[in-house]
Design an enzyme around this catalytic site. Structure first.
Site, PDB file in Angstrom:
ATOM      1  N   ASP A   8      28.486  32.972  16.524  1.00  0.00           N
ATOM      2  CA  ASP A   8      29.892  33.367  16.687  1.00  0.00           C
ATOM      3  C   ASP A   8      30.373  32.799  18.049  1.00  0.00           C
ATOM      4  OD1 ASP A   8      29.246  35.373  18.584  1.00  0.00           O
ATOM      5  OD2 ASP A   8      30.278  36.912  17.665  1.00  0.00           O
ATOM      6  N   HIS A   9      31.586  33.093  18.601  1.00  0.00           N
ATOM      7  CA  HIS A   9      32.072  32.669  19.704  1.00  0.00           C
ATOM      8  C   HIS A   9      31.074  33.171  21.010  1.00  0.00           C
ATOM      9  CE1 HIS A   9      33.843  36.543  18.776  1.00  0.00           C
ATOM     10  NE2 HIS A   9      34.029  36.636  20.203  1.00  0.00           N
ATOM     11  N   CYS A  65      25.070  35.929  18.479  1.00  0.00           N
ATOM     12  CA  CYS A  65      26.343  36.602  18.745  1.00  0.00           C
ATOM     13  C   CYS A  65      26.158  37.043  20.115  1.00  0.00           C
ATOM     14  CB  CYS A  65      26.825  37.448  17.864  1.00  0.00           C
ATOM     15  SG  CYS A  65      25.912  39.141  17.566  1.00  0.00           S
ATOM     16  N   THR A  67      25.567  40.052  21.422  1.00  0.00           N
ATOM     17  CA  THR A  67      24.555  40.940  21.516  1.00  0.00           C
ATOM     18  C   THR A  67      23.328  40.619  20.641  1.00  0.00           C
ATOM     19  OG1 THR A  67      25.290  42.414  19.995  1.00  0.00           O
ATOM     20  CG2 THR A  67      26.122  42.583  22.212  1.00  0.00           C
ATOM     21  N   GLY A  68      23.657  39.746  19.716  1.00  0.00           N
ATOM     22  CA  GLY A  68      22.823  39.614  18.369  1.00  0.00           C
ATOM     23  C   GLY A  68      22.689  41.046  17.347  1.00  0.00           C
ATOM     24  N   GLY A  70      25.285  42.421  15.769  1.00  0.00           N
ATOM     25  CA  GLY A  70      26.150  42.254  14.573  1.00  0.00           C
ATOM     26  C   GLY A  70      25.804  41.262  13.577  1.00  0.00           C
ATOM     27  N   MET A  71      24.890  40.110  14.158  1.00  0.00           N
ATOM     28  CA  MET A  71      24.251  39.039  13.109  1.00  0.00           C
ATOM     29  C   MET A  71      23.127  39.956  12.777  1.00  0.00           C
ATOM     30  SD  MET A  71      25.806  36.070  13.124  1.00  0.00           S
ATOM     31  CE  MET A  71      26.563  34.912  14.114  1.00  0.00           C
ATOM     32  N   HIS A  98       3.648  40.747  12.058  1.00  0.00           N
ATOM     33  CA  HIS A  98       3.878  42.097  11.496  1.00  0.00           C
ATOM     34  C   HIS A  98       4.539  42.103  10.323  1.00  0.00           C
ATOM     35  CE1 HIS A  98       1.685  44.773  14.587  1.00  0.00           C
ATOM     36  NE2 HIS A  98       1.424  43.577  14.537  1.00  0.00           N
ATOM     37  N   ARG A 109      24.742  37.187  25.653  1.00  0.00           N
ATOM     38  CA  ARG A 109      25.150  38.023  26.648  1.00  0.00           C
ATOM     39  C   ARG A 109      23.965  38.877  27.549  1.00  0.00           C
ATOM     40  NH1 ARG A 109      30.930  39.516  23.470  1.00  0.00           N
ATOM     41  NH2 ARG A 109      31.628  37.714  23.723  1.00  0.00           N
ATOM     42  N   ARG A 133      -2.089  45.999   5.231  1.00  0.00           N
ATOM     43  CA  ARG A 133      -1.237  47.042   5.788  1.00  0.00           C
ATOM     44  C   ARG A 133       0.274  46.325   5.818  1.00  0.00           C
ATOM     45  NH1 ARG A 133      -2.121  48.403  11.599  1.00  0.00           N
ATOM     46  NH2 ARG A 133      -3.082  46.293  11.513  1.00  0.00           N
ATOM     47  N   HIS A 134       0.556  45.132   6.493  1.00  0.00           N
ATOM     48  CA  HIS A 134       1.677  44.957   6.666  1.00  0.00           C
ATOM     49  C   HIS A 134       2.169  44.188   5.480  1.00  0.00           C
ATOM     50  CE1 HIS A 134       1.003  45.227  10.766  1.00  0.00           C
ATOM     51  NE2 HIS A 134      -0.027  44.198  10.975  1.00  0.00           N
TER      52      HIS A 134
HETATM   53  C1  RB5 Z   1      32.181  39.436  19.964  1.00  0.00           C
HETATM   54  O1  RB5 Z   1      33.062  39.879  21.114  1.00  0.00           O
HETATM   55  C2  RB5 Z   1      31.012  40.372  19.785  1.00  0.00           C
HETATM   56  O2  RB5 Z   1      31.186  41.719  19.396  1.00  0.00           O
HETATM   57  C3  RB5 Z   1      29.797  39.646  18.933  1.00  0.00           C
HETATM   58  O3  RB5 Z   1      29.542  38.237  19.600  1.00  0.00           O
HETATM   59  C4  RB5 Z   1      28.666  40.503  18.773  1.00  0.00           C
HETATM   60  O4  RB5 Z   1      27.943  40.847  19.990  1.00  0.00           O
HETATM   61  C5  RB5 Z   1      28.647  41.481  17.760  1.00  0.00           C
HETATM   62  O5  RB5 Z   1      27.515  42.230  17.686  1.00  0.00           O
END
Ligand code: RB5
Length: 155
Positions: A8-9, A65, A67-68, A70-71, A98, A109, A133-134
């Protein structure tokens, strides 16, 4: 391997850095976007990447994204996807070894491009251990997926 990638952006700039890096490792890249820093919705990019992987049209997926988070949440809703949110080299290795993860999520970010590239390199190069196991644990994860794919049985 063929690697599907999406951002995303909040992850666009890091995606632009890692695409040529992945190609330099000898992999083919299918970039589903986004194409600029204009605000977009991360599920719109998680879905096409995960569908390419789940349908066998890509070997692995990478999602970025801010934080990663949401993705990774969106990716793990797709049947057959095992997505790990990774921001360190130990986890990059362990989650292949694993968990046999087929999608990697990272946050632009959270980490810089140097760490992101090293995580990608390790994650692409590390095989699944295939240990009993895995395999057994992943079988149990699959059972959860199957149970909730048929809500009538999820009581
Ligand atoms: C976008 O502002 C932010 O929420 C997105 O990139 C991501 O971090 C969501 O989990």
């Amino acid at each position: 391997m063929k690697i599907a990638i999406g951002a995303d952006h909040g992850g666009f700039s890091l995606k632009e850095v890692v695409v040529p890096f992945i190609q330099s490792l000898g992999h083919e890249v299918e970039d589903v976007g986004c194409d600029c820093e204009q605000s977009v919705d991360y599920p719109d990019y998680a879905l096409p990447v995960c569908e390419l992987v789940a349908q066998g049209k890509a070997d692995r997926g990478i999602l970025i994204c801010g934080t990663g988070i949401g993705m990774s949440i969106a990716a793990n809703k797709v049947t057959g996807i095992r997505c790990a949110l990774v921001h360190d080299m130990f986890s990059a290795q362990a989650t292949r070894d694993h968990n046999d993860t087929n999608v990697l999520a990272m946050g632009e970010r959270v980490i810089g491009p140097g760490i992101a590239q090293e995580i990608i390199r390790i994650w692409l190069e590390t095989p699944f251990s295939g240990g009993e196991r895995h395999v057994g644990r992943l079988g149990k994860v699959k059972q959860i997926e199957a149970k909730y794919a048929h809500p009538a049985h999820a009581e």
